[in-house]
Design a protein around this motif. Structure first.
Motif, PDB file in Angstrom:
ATOM      1  N   GLY A  14      43.070 -22.407 -79.617  1.00 63.22           N
ATOM      2  CA  GLY A  14      41.681 -22.837 -79.763  1.00 63.22           C
ATOM      3  C   GLY A  14      40.727 -22.114 -78.842  1.00 63.22           C
ATOM      4  N   ARG A  15      41.119 -20.925 -78.380  1.00 65.16           N
ATOM      5  CA  ARG A  15      40.230 -20.143 -77.522  1.00 65.16           C
ATOM      6  C   ARG A  15      39.321 -19.272 -78.372  1.00 65.16           C
ATOM      7  NH1 ARG A  15      44.877 -17.967 -73.551  1.00 65.16           N
ATOM      8  NH2 ARG A  15      45.564 -17.363 -75.623  1.00 65.16           N
ATOM      9  N   LEU A  16      38.090 -19.189 -77.935  1.00 68.92           N
ATOM     10  CA  LEU A  16      37.066 -18.363 -78.567  1.00 68.92           C
ATOM     11  C   LEU A  16      36.717 -17.238 -77.605  1.00 68.92           C
ATOM     12  CD1 LEU A  16      34.530 -17.745 -80.420  1.00 68.92           C
ATOM     13  CD2 LEU A  16      33.348 -19.460 -79.051  1.00 68.92           C
ATOM     14  N   ALA A  17      36.839 -16.001 -78.073  1.00 73.16           N
ATOM     15  CA  ALA A  17      36.408 -14.856 -77.261  1.00 73.16           C
ATOM     16  C   ALA A  17      34.914 -14.657 -77.503  1.00 73.16           C
ATOM     17  CB  ALA A  17      37.192 -13.607 -77.639  1.00 73.16           C
ATOM     18  N   MET A  18      34.135 -14.865 -76.453  1.00 72.24           N
ATOM     19  CA  MET A  18      32.688 -14.691 -76.559  1.00 72.24           C
ATOM     20  C   MET A  18      32.396 -13.213 -76.777  1.00 72.24           C
ATOM     21  SD  MET A  18      29.904 -16.477 -76.582  1.00 72.24           S
ATOM     22  CE  MET A  18      30.499 -18.038 -76.005  1.00 72.24           C
ATOM     23  N   PRO A  19      31.611 -12.877 -77.807  1.00 72.09           N
ATOM     24  CA  PRO A  19      31.290 -11.468 -78.023  1.00 72.09           C
ATOM     25  C   PRO A  19      30.707 -10.816 -76.759  1.00 72.09           C
ATOM     26  CG  PRO A  19      30.617 -12.760 -79.906  1.00 72.09           C
ATOM     27  CD  PRO A  19      31.031 -13.738 -78.837  1.00 72.09           C
ATOM     28  N   VAL A  20      31.108  -9.584 -76.533  1.00 73.02           N
ATOM     29  CA  VAL A  20      30.732  -8.857 -75.320  1.00 73.02           C
ATOM     30  C   VAL A  20      29.224  -8.840 -75.119  1.00 73.02           C
ATOM     31  CG1 VAL A  20      30.812  -6.593 -74.193  1.00 73.02           C
ATOM     32  CG2 VAL A  20      32.825  -7.462 -75.389  1.00 73.02           C
ATOM     33  N   ARG A  21      28.470  -8.709 -76.190  1.00 73.23           N
ATOM     34  CA  ARG A  21      27.020  -8.570 -76.050  1.00 73.23           C
ATOM     35  C   ARG A  21      26.344  -9.798 -75.436  1.00 73.23           C
ATOM     36  NH1 ARG A  21      24.260  -8.612 -81.936  1.00 73.23           N
ATOM     37  NH2 ARG A  21      24.214 -10.851 -82.233  1.00 73.23           N
ATOM     38  N   TYR A  22      27.028 -10.956 -75.385  1.00 71.06           N
ATOM     39  CA  TYR A  22      26.461 -12.167 -74.794  1.00 71.06           C
ATOM     40  C   TYR A  22      26.983 -12.445 -73.386  1.00 71.06           C
ATOM     41  CZ  TYR A  22      25.408 -13.151 -79.709  1.00 71.06           C
ATOM     42  OH  TYR A  22      24.973 -13.084 -80.999  1.00 71.06           O
ATOM     43  N   ARG A  23      28.081 -11.849 -73.024  1.00 68.31           N
ATOM     44  CA  ARG A  23      28.752 -12.219 -71.773  1.00 68.31           C
ATOM     45  C   ARG A  23      27.893 -12.007 -70.537  1.00 68.31           C
ATOM     46  NH1 ARG A  23      34.764  -9.758 -72.883  1.00 68.31           N
ATOM     47  NH2 ARG A  23      35.069 -10.839 -74.866  1.00 68.31           N
ATOM     48  N   ASP A  87      36.787 -17.246 -69.096  1.00 70.91           N
ATOM     49  CA  ASP A  87      37.907 -16.758 -68.295  1.00 70.91           C
ATOM     50  C   ASP A  87      37.745 -15.255 -68.080  1.00 70.91           C
ATOM     51  OD1 ASP A  87      38.844 -15.449 -70.618  1.00 70.91           O
ATOM     52  OD2 ASP A  87      40.518 -16.838 -70.928  1.00 70.91           O
ATOM     53  N   GLY A  88      38.718 -14.625 -67.450  1.00 66.13           N
ATOM     54  CA  GLY A  88      38.643 -13.197 -67.136  1.00 66.13           C
ATOM     55  C   GLY A  88      38.539 -12.316 -68.365  1.00 66.13           C
ATOM     56  N   ALA A  89      38.972 -12.818 -69.516  1.00 67.39           N
ATOM     57  CA  ALA A  89      38.893 -12.062 -70.770  1.00 67.39           C
ATOM     58  C   ALA A  89      37.667 -12.443 -71.593  1.00 67.39           C
ATOM     59  CB  ALA A  89      40.168 -12.279 -71.591  1.00 67.39           C
ATOM     60  N   GLY A  90      36.765 -13.267 -71.035  1.00 68.99           N
ATOM     61  CA  GLY A  90      35.549 -13.654 -71.743  1.00 68.99           C
ATOM     62  C   GLY A  90      35.787 -14.718 -72.800  1.00 68.99           C
ATOM     63  N   ARG A  91      36.836 -15.531 -72.620  1.00 66.03           N
ATOM     64  CA  ARG A  91      37.158 -16.565 -73.598  1.00 66.03           C
ATOM     65  C   ARG A  91      36.846 -17.946 -73.030  1.00 66.03           C
ATOM     66  NH1 ARG A  91      43.360 -14.947 -74.148  1.00 66.03           N
ATOM     67  NH2 ARG A  91      43.027 -15.496 -71.960  1.00 66.03           N
ATOM     68  N   VAL A  92      36.639 -18.897 -73.954  1.00 62.01           N
ATOM     69  CA  VAL A  92      36.531 -20.306 -73.602  1.00 62.01           C
ATOM     70  C   VAL A  92      37.511 -21.079 -74.465  1.00 62.01           C
ATOM     71  CG1 VAL A  92      34.139 -20.265 -72.779  1.00 62.01           C
ATOM     72  CG2 VAL A  92      34.593 -20.674 -75.199  1.00 62.01           C
ATOM     73  N   LEU A  93      38.055 -22.149 -73.910  1.00 63.18           N
ATOM     74  CA  LEU A  93      38.988 -23.002 -74.628  1.00 63.18           C
ATOM     75  C   LEU A  93      38.227 -24.195 -75.183  1.00 63.18           C
ATOM     76  CD1 LEU A  93      41.867 -23.780 -75.474  1.00 63.18           C
ATOM     77  CD2 LEU A  93      42.106 -24.907 -73.237  1.00 63.18           C
ATOM     78  N   LEU A  94      38.183 -24.289 -76.508  1.00 62.88           N
ATOM     79  CA  LEU A  94      37.481 -25.384 -77.165  1.00 62.88           C
ATOM     80  C   LEU A  94      38.427 -26.571 -77.322  1.00 62.88           C
ATOM     81  CD1 LEU A  94      35.785 -23.221 -79.913  1.00 62.88           C
ATOM     82  CD2 LEU A  94      34.675 -24.195 -77.895  1.00 62.88           C
TER      83      LEU A  94
END
Length: 151
Positions: A14-23, A87-94
């Motif tokens: 259930g992790r979402l990788a936030m697109p780089v352009r928003y990080r 997280d370090g990879a730009g992800r969030v756990l939903l």
């Protein structure tokens, strides 16, 4: 400022990788901290940078607590709100419960809404876009004050 629709994939956890352009903007405005909650009008989730969410909480706190509508809104928005951190990879756990509430599975649409994101199931997003476009083509669908914004 967040804009555009991005098709994203939720992993098995259930992790979402936030697109780089928003990080960078999320890191700069809220130190990578976000809040996710239900959208009370659409079948999706809302994801706010913490600084924006704090403004929402301030407005909710200022509402008269004796009104049933206020309590209902607070229960839904604040009661479902969950703190997230990139997280370090730009992800969030939903959280599973919120994913279930919005019928999110693997493919989703992350839609910028200026100060926040909406996260939709991809098929639900496509259907809503088609419905919105059809409705906006009807005569008088947009009041003049809204039409003036885009013309």
């Amino acid at each position: 400022m967040f804009r555009g629709a991005n098709i994203v994939t939720l992993d098995a956890k259930g992790r979402l990788a936030m697109p780089v352009r928003y990080r960078d903007e999320i890191l700069a405005s809220s130190n990578g901290r976000l809040v996710v909650t239900l959208d009370v009008t659409d079948p999706c989730l809302c994801i706010y940078p913490l600084a924006e969410w704090s403004l929402i909480e301030d407005r909710l706190r200022a509402l008269p607590s004796l009104r049933e509508e206020t309590r209902r809104l607070q229960r839904l928005l604040i009661g479902h709100a969950v703190d997230l951190e990139l997280d370090g990879a730009g992800r969030v756990l939903l959280p599973p419960r919120l994913r279930s509430q919005a019928a999110l599975d693997k493919r989703a649409a992350l839609v910028g809404q200026l100060n926040k994101f909406q996260l939709w199931d991809e098929a639900a997003w496509d259907a809503r876009c088609a419905e919105d476009l059809q409705r906006l083509q009807e005569p008088g669908a947009l009041p003049d004050d809204l039409l003036d914004l885009i013309l």
